[in-house]
Design a protein around this motif. Structure first.
Motif, PDB file in Angstrom:
ATOM      1  N   PRO A   1     -64.293  21.251 -22.420  1.00  0.00           N
ATOM      2  CA  PRO A   1     -63.199  20.601 -23.158  1.00  0.00           C
ATOM      3  C   PRO A   1     -63.312  19.085 -23.272  1.00  0.00           C
ATOM      4  O   PRO A   1     -62.608  18.480 -24.067  1.00  0.00           O
ATOM      5  CB  PRO A   1     -61.952  21.007 -22.369  1.00  0.00           C
ATOM      6  CG  PRO A   1     -62.444  21.395 -21.015  1.00  0.00           C
ATOM      7  CD  PRO A   1     -63.805  21.964 -21.220  1.00  0.00           C
ATOM      8  N   LYS A   2     -64.193  18.453 -22.505  1.00  0.00           N
ATOM      9  CA  LYS A   2     -64.373  16.998 -22.591  1.00  0.00           C
ATOM     10  C   LYS A   2     -65.497  16.629 -23.558  1.00  0.00           C
ATOM     11  O   LYS A   2     -66.027  15.523 -23.524  1.00  0.00           O
ATOM     12  CB  LYS A   2     -64.657  16.416 -21.210  1.00  0.00           C
ATOM     13  CG  LYS A   2     -63.481  16.546 -20.247  1.00  0.00           C
ATOM     14  CD  LYS A   2     -63.776  15.886 -18.909  1.00  0.00           C
ATOM     15  CE  LYS A   2     -62.575  15.983 -17.967  1.00  0.00           C
ATOM     16  NZ  LYS A   2     -62.853  15.357 -16.653  1.00  0.00           N
ATOM     17  N   VAL A   3     -65.832  17.548 -24.450  1.00  0.00           N
ATOM     18  CA  VAL A   3     -66.955  17.350 -25.355  1.00  0.00           C
ATOM     19  C   VAL A   3     -66.766  16.122 -26.249  1.00  0.00           C
ATOM     20  O   VAL A   3     -67.746  15.438 -26.582  1.00  0.00           O
ATOM     21  CB  VAL A   3     -67.179  18.620 -26.217  1.00  0.00           C
ATOM     22  CG1 VAL A   3     -65.973  18.894 -27.100  1.00  0.00           C
ATOM     23  CG2 VAL A   3     -68.433  18.499 -27.052  1.00  0.00           C
ATOM     24  N   GLN A   4     -65.544  15.806 -26.635  1.00  0.00           N
ATOM     25  CA  GLN A   4     -65.327  14.674 -27.526  1.00  0.00           C
ATOM     26  C   GLN A   4     -65.829  13.367 -26.919  1.00  0.00           C
ATOM     27  O   GLN A   4     -66.426  12.536 -27.610  1.00  0.00           O
ATOM     28  CB  GLN A   4     -63.845  14.536 -27.870  1.00  0.00           C
ATOM     29  CG  GLN A   4     -63.544  13.311 -28.738  1.00  0.00           C
ATOM     30  CD  GLN A   4     -62.058  13.058 -28.926  1.00  0.00           C
ATOM     31  OE1 GLN A   4     -61.262  13.971 -28.809  1.00  0.00           O
ATOM     32  NE2 GLN A   4     -61.699  11.810 -29.200  1.00  0.00           N
TER      33      GLN A   4
ATOM     34  N   ASN B   1     -78.725  15.948 -37.436  1.00  0.00           N
ATOM     35  CA  ASN B   1     -77.277  15.789 -37.544  1.00  0.00           C
ATOM     36  C   ASN B   1     -76.633  16.295 -36.258  1.00  0.00           C
ATOM     37  O   ASN B   1     -77.203  17.146 -35.562  1.00  0.00           O
ATOM     38  CB  ASN B   1     -76.733  16.579 -38.741  1.00  0.00           C
ATOM     39  CG  ASN B   1     -75.263  16.289 -38.999  1.00  0.00           C
ATOM     40  OD1 ASN B   1     -74.815  15.157 -38.861  1.00  0.00           O
ATOM     41  ND2 ASN B   1     -74.510  17.314 -39.354  1.00  0.00           N
ATOM     42  N   VAL B   2     -75.450  15.773 -35.943  1.00  0.00           N
ATOM     43  CA  VAL B   2     -74.736  16.259 -34.764  1.00  0.00           C
ATOM     44  C   VAL B   2     -73.241  16.212 -35.044  1.00  0.00           C
ATOM     45  O   VAL B   2     -72.740  15.304 -35.715  1.00  0.00           O
ATOM     46  CB  VAL B   2     -75.085  15.423 -33.498  1.00  0.00           C
ATOM     47  CG1 VAL B   2     -74.619  13.985 -33.661  1.00  0.00           C
ATOM     48  CG2 VAL B   2     -74.466  16.051 -32.251  1.00  0.00           C
ATOM     49  N   ASP B   3     -72.549  17.215 -34.563  1.00  0.00           N
ATOM     50  CA  ASP B   3     -71.099  17.296 -34.690  1.00  0.00           C
ATOM     51  C   ASP B   3     -70.593  17.947 -33.407  1.00  0.00           C
ATOM     52  O   ASP B   3     -71.390  18.297 -32.511  1.00  0.00           O
ATOM     53  CB  ASP B   3     -70.724  18.117 -35.922  1.00  0.00           C
ATOM     54  CG  ASP B   3     -69.290  17.865 -36.379  1.00  0.00           C
ATOM     55  OD1 ASP B   3     -68.559  17.166 -35.661  1.00  0.00           O
ATOM     56  OD2 ASP B   3     -68.915  18.380 -37.447  1.00  0.00           O
ATOM     57  N   TYR B   4     -69.302  18.136 -33.297  1.00  0.00           N
ATOM     58  CA  TYR B   4     -68.782  18.823 -32.114  1.00  0.00           C
ATOM     59  C   TYR B   4     -67.591  19.677 -32.507  1.00  0.00           C
ATOM     60  O   TYR B   4     -66.984  19.493 -33.570  1.00  0.00           O
ATOM     61  CB  TYR B   4     -68.378  17.809 -31.036  1.00  0.00           C
ATOM     62  CG  TYR B   4     -67.093  17.069 -31.302  1.00  0.00           C
ATOM     63  CD1 TYR B   4     -65.891  17.471 -30.711  1.00  0.00           C
ATOM     64  CD2 TYR B   4     -67.069  15.955 -32.143  1.00  0.00           C
ATOM     65  CE1 TYR B   4     -64.711  16.788 -30.958  1.00  0.00           C
ATOM     66  CE2 TYR B   4     -65.898  15.262 -32.389  1.00  0.00           C
ATOM     67  CZ  TYR B   4     -64.713  15.691 -31.791  1.00  0.00           C
ATOM     68  OH  TYR B   4     -63.547  15.019 -32.043  1.00  0.00           O
ATOM     69  N   CYS B   5     -67.257  20.634 -31.670  1.00  0.00           N
ATOM     70  CA  CYS B   5     -66.082  21.464 -31.886  1.00  0.00           C
ATOM     71  C   CYS B   5     -65.298  21.518 -30.578  1.00  0.00           C
ATOM     72  O   CYS B   5     -65.268  20.544 -29.834  1.00  0.00           O
ATOM     73  CB  CYS B   5     -66.468  22.838 -32.408  1.00  0.00           C
ATOM     74  SG  CYS B   5     -67.763  23.627 -31.456  1.00  0.00           S
TER      75      CYS B   5
ATOM     76  N   ASP C   1     -68.677  10.981 -28.467  1.00  0.00           N
ATOM     77  CA  ASP C   1     -68.459   9.582 -28.828  1.00  0.00           C
ATOM     78  C   ASP C   1     -69.589   8.693 -28.312  1.00  0.00           C
ATOM     79  O   ASP C   1     -70.072   7.792 -29.020  1.00  0.00           O
ATOM     80  CB  ASP C   1     -67.121   9.089 -28.264  1.00  0.00           C
ATOM     81  CG  ASP C   1     -65.917   9.725 -28.970  1.00  0.00           C
ATOM     82  OD1 ASP C   1     -66.113  10.232 -30.091  1.00  0.00           O
ATOM     83  OD2 ASP C   1     -64.821   9.701 -28.386  1.00  0.00           O
ATOM     84  N   GLU C   2     -70.028   8.956 -27.077  1.00  0.00           N
ATOM     85  CA  GLU C   2     -71.141   8.165 -26.512  1.00  0.00           C
ATOM     86  C   GLU C   2     -72.455   8.494 -27.217  1.00  0.00           C
ATOM     87  O   GLU C   2     -73.279   7.621 -27.479  1.00  0.00           O
ATOM     88  CB  GLU C   2     -71.261   8.449 -25.006  1.00  0.00           C
ATOM     89  CG  GLU C   2     -70.063   7.994 -24.184  1.00  0.00           C
ATOM     90  CD  GLU C   2     -69.788   6.506 -24.356  1.00  0.00           C
ATOM     91  OE1 GLU C   2     -70.755   5.717 -24.353  1.00  0.00           O
ATOM     92  OE2 GLU C   2     -68.596   6.136 -24.494  1.00  0.00           O
TER      93      GLU C   2
END
Length: 491
Positions: free
Chosen positions: A478-481, A433-437, A485-486
């Motif tokens: 801060p550009k983690v989103q 699984n993967v998510d981000y904060c 997405d990629e």
């Protein structure tokens, strides 16, 4: 389990953040127009009108907290924070609230008004526990069925459109279970209350402890009906505000004993606990924004949910300690002789109004009791938070990432960075699984030994953090989103 509770606690932060201002509005409104809340006071005039509007404005959210939890927490619990999960949470909440209402329950089983079973189901409407349960069901159904493929003739309902349908079915099943389980648990708590009522001051302390402990489930209403209202012949709240005193009109207990202990805890104890949270926070701005406003809300009008829901799921053991402190101070308050009552809750507003009623006693004792509560709550919370590294508001992993906010990537080729990071953590097959904060990619990996930290940095990331054997956090900045997405496309 604890990890999921912490995730639930974080998901509740969004709806909880909307509550403190509403509590403060209600407190100010109550001070201007006490008659709106059932206390003595004028029922007309400019002050009454302003107070009435403030109370109704604040109550719009406070009284519908379960709706906020059902929608907001469902979005927070979903894998990609999609609004579809919020819709599913709302579907589940509306379904359970309707199916478990006294009118519907009474149509399928015997339900006589005034019985414990009737009271149990009458407390379902607007119950925070049902709201949280709906959020869990909605989010779980979204995560499981958001990519469902149906036959061509049902293709319109494929993917996210299937989520609400599945959620509705699951909610019906859960409602059937609660139809039989809820009154049993509620009745058991009423029976427990009957036993506690015979234990004098110690019983009052046990009641206060259980009252706070049961807040997350909404079952505290079962005990409140025993002690505050005339379910078994007590009615501490109703007799107090009727102007009765001990020894008259059937009051054979020390009137006010089941309310007085809440005042030092709500007015001063929560402020002490909030100070401890702020001092120990990694991200003090985040902590101040939530707990300080919640402490003001509790002091003014006794609305404690913004404070309690802000940490009860993040670190439930600390919440148990919090509930125990209520019990201890209720016992101390009982033997000190301080008596006060509340019509709404144990804040400064009710303290002032209740001091004019015949059953009040030693109101001045709120000062030494309050100072003691502030100090004890502060010391206990600070020790526990530091000693056990508890994740109170401002101490979650995301708050530690505040220092990473200025990290810059080697380049803005997010596809290349995502590809390199994916290879460095062992490839697609190693990612469970993967998510981000705020600044990190959060991986759940199958084999932690397959994660190559040097390769992660070579891909353009700042580093790797390993909070557990199966968890791997890649620091992006801060550009983690955009990297996330990629990455999701590749997975």
């Amino acid at each position: 389990m604890m990890k999921y509770l912490q995730k639930l606690g974080k998901a509740l932060m969004l709806p909880v953040a909307a509550l403190p201002v509403c509590g403060i509005l209600m407190g100010i409104g109550y001070a201007l127009a006490p008659a709106v809340m059932g206390a003595e006071g004028p029922t007309s005039g400019a002050a009454y009108t302003v107070g009435f509007l403030l109370i109704k404005a604040g109550g719009a959210l406070i009284d519908n907290m379960a709706w906020l939890f059902a929608i907001g927490a469902a979005v927070g619990l979903s894998d990609d924070h999609d609004g579809t999960a919020g819709l599913a949470g709302l579907v589940s909440f509306l379904m359970m609230q309707q199916l478990l209402s006294p009118g519907v329950v009474g149509a399928v089983r015997t339900l006589e008004e005034g019985t414990v079973d009737y009271i149990a189901f009458s407390k379902i409407a607007g119950n925070s526990f049902i709201g949280i349960l709906a959020a869990i069901i909605g989010a779980a159904c979204y995560n499981k069925f958001k990519n469902t493929q149906l036959p061509d003739w049902l293709a319109f309902f494929s993917g996210k459109r299937s989520v609400a349908i599945v959620t509705a079915v699951v909610s019906i099943v859960v409602s059937v279970v609660l139809l039989f389980v809820w009154p049993i648990i509620f009745g058991a708590l009423v029976a427990l209350g009957n036993g506690i009522a015979k234990m004098s001051g110690i019983g009052a302390g046990i009641y206060a402890f259980l009252n706070r402990l049961l807040i997350p489930t909404g079952l505290h209403h079962a005990l409140n009906n025993v002690f505050w209202f005339d379910t078994i012949g007590l009615g501490d709240l109703s007799h107090y505000w009727a102007g009765d005193v001990t020894g008259q009109n059937g009051v054979n207990w020390d009137l006010g004993m089941y309310m007085s202990g809440f005042f030092p805890c709500m007015m001063f104890g929560i402020a002490g606990a909030a100070l401890a949270m702020v001092q120990t926070a990694k991200n003090k701005k985040a902590a101040i924004g939530l707990v300080v406003s919640a402490a003001i809300c509790a002091f003014v009008c006794g609305v404690t949910e913004p404070f309690e829901f802000g940490f009860m799921f993040l670190c439930f053991p600390l919440y148990v300690v919090y509930a125990a402190l209520y019990g201890i101070f209720t016992i101390i308050t009982y033997y000190s002789g301080f008596r006060a009552g509340f019509c709404f809750s144990a804040g400064a507003t009710d303290l002032i109004f209740s001091a004019s009623l015949p059953a009040h006693a030693k109101t001045w004792m709120i000062i030494p009791l309050g100072i003691a509560a502030f100090v004890v709550f502060y010391l206990v919370f600070k020790f526990a938070i530091v000693k056990f590294d508890l994740k109170t508001p401002g101490r979650e992993d995301e708050d530690a990432e505040a220092a990473e906010a200025n990290i810059t990537l080697a380049n803005n080729d997010f596809t290349a960075i995502a590809s390199g990071v994916l290879a460095a953590v062992g490839g697609k097959g190693n990612v469970a699984n993967v998510d981000y904060c705020a600044t990190r990619l959060r991986f759940e990996v199958k084999d932690s030994t397959a994660v190559n930290e040097k390769a992660v940095k070579a891909a353009g990331a700042a580093g790797v953090i390993r909070p557990s054997k199966t968890a791997c956090q890649v620091v992006i900045g801060p550009k983690v989103q955009f990297v996330y997405d990629e990455l999701k496309k590749m997975l």
